[in-house]
Structures are given as C-alpha cells and as structure tokens.
Design an enzyme around this catalytic site. Structure first.
Site, mmCIF file in Angstrom:
data_model
loop_
_atom_site.group_PDB
_atom_site.id
_atom_site.type_symbol
_atom_site.label_atom_id
_atom_site.label_comp_id
_atom_site.label_asym_id
_atom_site.label_seq_id
_atom_site.Cartn_x
_atom_site.Cartn_y
_atom_site.Cartn_z
ATOM 1 N N HIS A 269 0.832 -1.205 0.000
ATOM 2 C CA HIS A 269 0.000 0.000 0.000
ATOM 3 C C HIS A 269 0.876 1.268 0.000
ATOM 4 C CE1 HIS A 269 -3.739 2.243 1.190
ATOM 5 N NE2 HIS A 269 -2.838 3.077 1.696
ATOM 6 N N GLU A 270 1.784 1.336 0.954
ATOM 7 C CA GLU A 270 2.649 2.524 1.037
ATOM 8 C C GLU A 270 3.584 2.587 -0.171
ATOM 9 O OE1 GLU A 270 1.692 4.620 3.083
ATOM 10 O OE2 GLU A 270 0.529 3.328 4.424
ATOM 11 N N HIS A 273 1.809 4.424 -2.906
ATOM 12 C CA HIS A 273 1.936 5.877 -2.721
ATOM 13 C C HIS A 273 3.319 6.346 -3.179
ATOM 14 C CE1 HIS A 273 -1.767 6.814 -0.618
ATOM 15 N NE2 HIS A 273 -1.553 5.948 0.349
ATOM 16 N N GLU A 299 -4.656 7.765 -3.106
ATOM 17 C CA GLU A 299 -5.194 6.538 -2.532
ATOM 18 C C GLU A 299 -5.513 5.522 -3.635
ATOM 19 O OE1 GLU A 299 -4.934 6.707 0.676
ATOM 20 O OE2 GLU A 299 -5.868 4.818 1.244
#
Lengths: 504, 504
Positions: A269-270, A273, A299
């Site tokens: 997830h990170e 980003h 997101e």
C-alpha cells in the site's frame, strides 16, 4: 504570441521554491519524529515544527505574493506563461485565497482546539465516553462552520470542505457515485455473508518471524520497481509514505508477529503511494506541483497496488512459493486457500480492519454523516444514533459501544471533515484505471503472474504519476480512461472477484 | 534596582528562539543526510538546506534585530535584564556584528569558492597533486583575508580567526601554552620512541563481530550516563555528535570489522560531546545559549571521556572481562597487555590516526603554519616545504608525499582557519579539569575501577555542562580549576602515564 516577461515571475517562482523547501524540511522533521526520535526531545521538536510552519504560513499569505499573483493573472501576462507556470499561479492563488481569508488569531485558536480535541478523543475512545468528547467535537464543528463562512460556501456548505482534499469534487457528484455504489454493494455484501463457501483464515495467524517478513516485503517492493536509491523502508507505529522530493520518497511499515499479511499488504500500500511520488516528471522538481494531485488519486495508487495487484491470484502464482520458503513449514496450504484467505469479506465494525468491499460502506456512512452535519444541521449529540442506524442498515451490524462506533476515528477531532471520501474515491479511481490498463496492456495478468510488474509501473508513470499536480483529478481520470469517474468499474471488479471466491 | 522592561525584549527573545529553531531543523537535516538519506534526493536536499540557512542568516542580520540589540544595550535597560538575557544580548551582538560586516554577495562567493575548493581538495589528495589544489587554496586564503579586513583585525590578524571558534583566545596566549607544550612534548615523544618497552598491538587487529562491537559500545554509553531517552546511536562514515536540543542529542559511530577499539573509543568520544549537550540547564532551553561554549571546551569533554577515562587502566579493570566475553577467544591477553596496546605512542604522519601525545604536535604544526599565513604573509606555494620541515623537527619524520602531508586535512579548503587549535585546547582543558576533579572527588579512580561513572558525570554537569554558553571558556576554566589555562597539567598527565607504560 508575445511572451510577457513579467517582473513578478522570478520572485513568484522563488517563493514557490521556498514553500516547497519548507515542505521538505517539515517532512523530514515529521518522518524523524515517527521513526525513532528520542522521547525527551519531542516537546522542543513540536516548537520547532510550529516555528517553521508559522514561517511557511506567513510566506504563503504575504501581501507581496498576493501582488505577484495579481500581476501574473493579467490575461496578457498569464497567456505568456508556460503550462507549468500557469498551473503554479492558479494553484498558489487558490491556496492563497483560502489561507488569507482565515484571520491568524482564529486559525491559531482552531489549532489549539483541535489539539485539545484529539487528546480528549484518545481518552474518550479508551473510556467509551462520547458525552465527554461531545463538547470538544461541537467546538471543532463550530470552527469548521466559521471557516466555511469565511471561505464562502460553494454549491453546498460541505462542498467547501470536500474541495480541500479532492479539488473539484462536489456533493452532487459524490451523491451520484456513492449512491450507485451503496445500492449495489449492500446486496453484494449480503449475498457474500450468506454464501456457504467462506474462506479459512486460521493459517494466517501464527508466529511469523519479523526479519523474514521484512525480507519478503523488500522483495515485493523491488518487484514493484520501488527505487531504493530514492527511498528507504523504516518502521513506525502507523505506516506511512512521505515524498520529500522525487529522489527521496520514504515508506514505513509495522510488523505484527502474529499476522503474516499485515506488514506485507501495508508495505505494498505505502509502496503504491511511493511509486507515485518517485515518478513525477523532473520539470516539476522543486515546485509545489511535484506531489500527488489529490488524496483520492493518491489513494487510488496505494489501493491499486495493494488490492488489484497484491490481492490477486496471478500475483500469488508468482510469489506464493517464495513466501512459503521464507516461512518453512508455516504456510502449508494451497495457493487457492491462501488467495481466498487473503480475500475474506465480512461486515465489521472497524473501518481500518475492513475488507476491500465493505470498506466502501464504512466510508459512505461517514460521508453521509458529514453531509448531514454541514448541510442539514445534524448536531453532535445526534451522531451516535445516526451512526448506529446506518451501520445496521448498510452492514447489518450495530456497534455495541460508541468506542467501536462513532468514536473509532481520529479524523473529526482534528477537524479533517471532507477527508473520508478520498479513501473510496481511491478504490473507484483504481478500478477505473485498472480497466483501461487491462485493455491497453493486453498481457497485463500474464505480466503479474510472471512477477514482471515494471511495465505496469511504467504505464502508470506515463499516464498518471509523471503529471504530479499538473492535472486535476477529473482531468486525469478523463484523459486516462476517456470517461469521468464512474462507480460501475469498482462494482464490476468486486462482483467478478467475489462471485468467483464465494461462488455466488 | 529598577527593572527596565524594554519593548525590545519580547521580539528579541522571540528572534533568539526562532534562530534556535532553525538551528535544530538544520541539525536534523544534516543528521539525516549523514545517516542514510537516499542518494538521489541529495541535490534537492542541499537546496533545502541552502534555503533554510539563507532564511536563518537573513533573520540573524535583520535591521530590526540590530535596533532591538541597541535598545537592550542601553546601560539602564541592560542592567535590568536577567543574567541569561544579558548573555543573549552580548552573544547575539557579537554574531550580528560579525555577520553584517560581510556583504551578502562576498559571503555567497566565499561559499561557492569553498565548495569548489573542497571538491578539488578531494581530487588533489587522491592524486597527490598539490599544484592543482594551490590556486583554490590561494582563493580561500584571499577571501579569509578580506573577511579579516571587514571584521577588523584584533591584536594580530590571526586572532580574528581564532576568536570564531574559541571566544577570547589569542595568539599571545596560544603562543605561550603551545610553546610550553611543544618544548616538553618533543623530548618526551623522542624518549618514548627510544624506549625498549614498546607495547604489542597485534591482538587488536582481528575480525571482530560488528553486532558484538555495538553491544559493547552501548554498554559503555550506559555506564557513562548517556540518556538513551534523550538520544540515539546510529552509524555514519564519519562519527559525530549533534545536539538538537537537550532532550535529543544523537551520536554516530563507525564499526571497523578489523579493529575492536576504533568504534569503541570513537563512541566514547562522541558520547563525551553528547553528555555535555544533554546536561545543559533547562533555563537555557530554546535559546542559542543551550549548546557548548566553544569548540575547545567541547573537545575537552570528548577527550576527557575518551582518553583520561576510556584509555585508563582502572576503566579496563572494570570492563576488560566483559569485553573478553563479548569476543570469546579473541582477546587472550592480560589486562596490562590490553591497556598498553591501547596506549601506544608513535610519531606518525596522519593527524586523525595519531595517539594522545603526538596528536598535540600535529596541531601545533598547523597552528604555527596558519599564523604564518595570516600574520607573516606565508604563501600557499611555500606550505608543503614549511609543513615537511616542521614534521621533521617536531616528530622526526618527513611525509614522502603531499597527500600524506599538507593535503591530508579538509579544514583549509573549507576556510576553517583557526579551528585546529581547538583540538589541543581540548586536551589541555581536559587535563586541567581532571586535576581538579581528582582533588574534589578523592575516590575518583576507585569509582572508575568500579564502573561507577555517574558521580563523575554529575560533577562535570554541575561544574561545566549545565552552563552551556552562559560562561566563556576562560571563565569556565578559571571558575572550575581556580586558574587560567595552563599546559603543565597536560604535560604532567602525559609524563606520568607514559613514564609508567614505557618505563622511562
């Protein structure tokens, strides 16, 4: 065309650069605080952050900046600017107007109130004491209402708040997309709950060695094309990504010894980003445009990588054997069992623990409540009842306590009204981007199942990442997919995925 | 006494606080760069540092600050200030005058020249090419000469440079103390070289596990009373200590796998710097006085802990068995052999590798040469010959190349003339403080041999550390020891220690 070389241009660009520099310095200070700064230095550090933030605010609201903006906005001058310069002028103007409309004294009071409300929220959540928190929440709402008055309400009062996090997003559009989403996800979630084919997840809960978890996280980041010469992976209590500049985009994760997937999906997830921030075009370096264009688009990237890629079967066709090797004897299940275990859908009370599908219902509830507060005059005293009714209606469960209900999130105590929709916008954008990506890269799933993710990263960089803030969210979704935001892509994606898993 | 509540006081103190905040922010940025910031972000990071440094310089030279200072310096106002406020006024005034006298353009040119000279120095050192470096060094010297003219020469031109690093220090005083030191250390070093009782050091060179080295370093820091809730230990290529605020004083070290003592003594050294910064009185928090009073006094603390304590036999009486346990089978020597091995004295060419005794001769040579440049007109072209002659005269050895001679240190390329004396001042201050300490804590060596170092840290905190910049170096040495700086303490300390080791 005559190029009008305004005298305001150089000092304006210098100010933009300085604002970006302050942003990077503050970014390092926050990163440092959250990755191991010594406890006893924190009070003084807060003052340092306050001092720098104050300087940055002063610079971003200086009368000189206002004059340069006005000069550069003269049509003849403006048309002589480059595309990047024009976007810098319009973006800085928006931020400038927003900031100068708030009297400094009111802003400072607001900061203090929010800080008190956050502390009180922590206590209140621990003690299940909504009544104790309510007066603080009322104050935060009251200040937010004053801000809306000062900024000037848009089509509705809540629109003014939405626009902060997702430029151009409106209640009108969100009502449409969230309405469509809700109508289709509520019955889908109910059908899943009624299915006899529930996945087993027990094998995920064992004692998984932390160093092995880290090694595997690094393997996946490398596969995604995360550039370790332009970033680093650390640990923190709450995982985050921070783009200091395109050559320094850091991520953190948290390893839970009893859960093999928490750190893994958190890191992906990170990492999503981070890929966004690492691949912004060099022409925007050192400007305030060198960052993601909105919370929702940001997101969309973290969720695309985490969910669309990371929770797919092809991804694990490539990676499951390596994961098994990393934890010898601990993952004695089939690929299919593993895949299904990582995609369980269950109505639950807590947003941050929710699955890919029901997560959106948690967000829609918050969106509807925020709208009620700012557009329909709902009172803080009424929120627990409203909250519980909506959870019953959309998710079929009712929080037994306010701690597990209306008190669960920090956002409102910090005054971040209008932020929640970004999370579901991210899911919708991600599904819509993925649809175009699958058509433009016809061997998309073969690439994923071969562990060859770099062409996917390249496509995203070329179509989305490189533009930074140069394109608005709505321009991006239109340019990339040829259509405005449409929730049907997410619905179709979820229906397809879960019909198969739950044999609906 | 009437307290004159000047209107200038509040904005002046606010400015001081802001300068300190900038200092902390820059400190974190530098720490981050040196402990693992990603390579590709460094260019942008340099610009961020440049931007913040520029703001800090502007603030420290603003006309408003000049006016507030003038107002606060009015005798009636000044006498109504607290001791801390008065010191802040005089210190800020000194810094202010120094800064405003340099035209910004000249200062910026100087920064560029030094940056170029440093790059060239690296190349030139690697290629043993003094001639290539010479024109750059000439420019740096030329700018320094201009600065002296602008600042106004003190008793001699070189005094102006010394005063930057050791406030109040003069050529007159240094000639006396360094003269005395040199006269006694040259024959002492010669006697040691002629001794038949040379220590064996071969056992130090083995493959020592890095994690075990780190564990032992942490043990010693804890023993010294380094507060890990107000600091942290990291790794960097060049070890350093940085005091961000008294609650956040960080140290770094470098572990050499083939040398068990390099990281150990390096950590104790930086730990000494850190104890100083951690124990400054809270009343100075958030002001520019909350740091060590001079380079020389700071160095006295790192060297006191590293040499006086860390290289003493009582220290190892307590710690040697633990070190042996940390490296099973690797340190099969007696305590005496270990102690002697860590205290070998040998004339050598390279300052940073020199022992506790001959180190001072390396410094005296640099001091004499700097004085020749600024007070006697020595030219850059003459420096290699002057350098080599002095090494032959004081140390009995001559550098075979300029790379091992005049090119070895980075300081001059960066314009840091006047800095070198601090290192030996540190040794002299340390010996003189130690003499008082031994008399005031009569069980001093018993404490050391019991590993009970906290009373020593307390004594130093109470007599030295807590004052931060509130006392000048000469006030400190006078107040603590009852006498001005006297090199005989260092000479006596070295004579006693090495007479025993080398059986002179």
């Amino acid at each position: 065309m005559t190029v009008h070389n305004s005298k305001a241009l150089a000092p304006f660009l210098e100010t933009v650069k300085k604002l970006k520099a302050y942003g990077e310095a503050l970014g390092v200070l926050y990163w440092d605080l959250r990755t191991g700064a010594p406890r006893k230095g924190m009070d003084m550090r807060s003052e340092v952050i306050g001092s720098l933030s104050g300087d940055m605010f002063k610079l971003s609201t200086s009368p000189e900046l206002g004059e340069w903006l006005s000069e550069l906005e003269q049509p003849e001058t403006f048309s002589g600017l480059s595309e990047i310069e024009r976007k810098l002028v319009t973006d800085t103007r928006e931020e400038y107007d927003r900031s100068v409309k708030i009297p400094p004294k009111l802003y400072e009071e607001h900061v203090v109130i929010c800080s008190q409300a956050e502390s009180k929220w922590e206590e209140a959540k621990a003690a299940n004491d909504y009544e104790g928190f309510q007066p603080y929440l009322e104050k935060v709402i009251d200040y937010t209402q004053q801000f809306i008055d000062l900024w000037g309400p848009k089509e509705t009062r809540y629109d003014t708040l939405l626009d902060q996090y997702e430029p151009g997003m409106t209640v009108k559009e969100l009502d449409k997309v969230f309405g469509g989403l809700r109508e289709q996800l509520v019955p889908l979630a109910a059908a899943i709950a009624a299915s006899k084919h529930q996945p087993d997840t027990s094998f995920l809960r064992q004692n998984y060695d932390k160093q092995a978890q880290k090694a595997f996280s690094l393997r996946i980041l490398k596969q995604m094309g995360y550039d370790f010469e332009a970033g680093r992976l650390d640990e923190s209590t709450h995982p985050f990504a921070t783009g200091l500049n395109t050559g320094d985009v850091r991520i953190t994760t948290r390893y839970l010894e009893d859960d093999v997937t928490s750190a893994l999906f958190g890191t992906i997830h990170e990492g999503g980003h981070a890929l966004y921030e690492q691949n912004i075009m060099a022409e925007l370096d050192g400007t305030t445009l060198s960052t993601g264009t909105s919370m929702g688009i940001h997101e969309s990237q973290s969720r695309f990588w985490e969910n669309v890629i990371g929770r797919s079967k092809p991804f694990w066709q490539h990676n499951f054997a390596a994961l098994q090797q990393q934890f010898p004897g601990q993952l004695d299940v089939t690929l299919d069992q593993f895949y299904r275990g990582n995609n369980i859908v269950q109505p639950s009370l807590i947003r941050i623990e929710a699955d890919e599908l029901t997560y959106n219902l948690h967000i829609i509830i918050r969106y509807e409540i925020e709208k009620m507060i700012f557009n329909e005059g709902a009172k803080a005293a009424d929120l627990p009842a409203i909250w519980n009714d909506k959870y019953k209606e959309y998710l079929g469960i009712e929080p037994p306590t306010n701690a597990e209900g209306v008190l669960q999130d920090v956002h409102w105590s910090g005054g971040a009204f209008g932020y929640f929709p970004s999370y579901s916008l991210g899911n919708m954008y991600a599904a819509q981007f993925a649809d175009t990506l699958e058509r433009e890269l016809p061997n998309f799933w073969e690439l994923v199942s071969a562990g060859d993710l770099l062409p996917i990263k390249e496509w995203l960089s070329e179509r989305i990442y490189k533009y930074g803030k140069l394109r608005t969210p709505s321009e991006l979704i239109q340019n990339v997919t040829g259509k405005p935001l449409d929730p049907q892509y997410l619905v179709k994606y979820l229906e397809k995925k879960y019909s198969e898993i739950y044999k609906l």
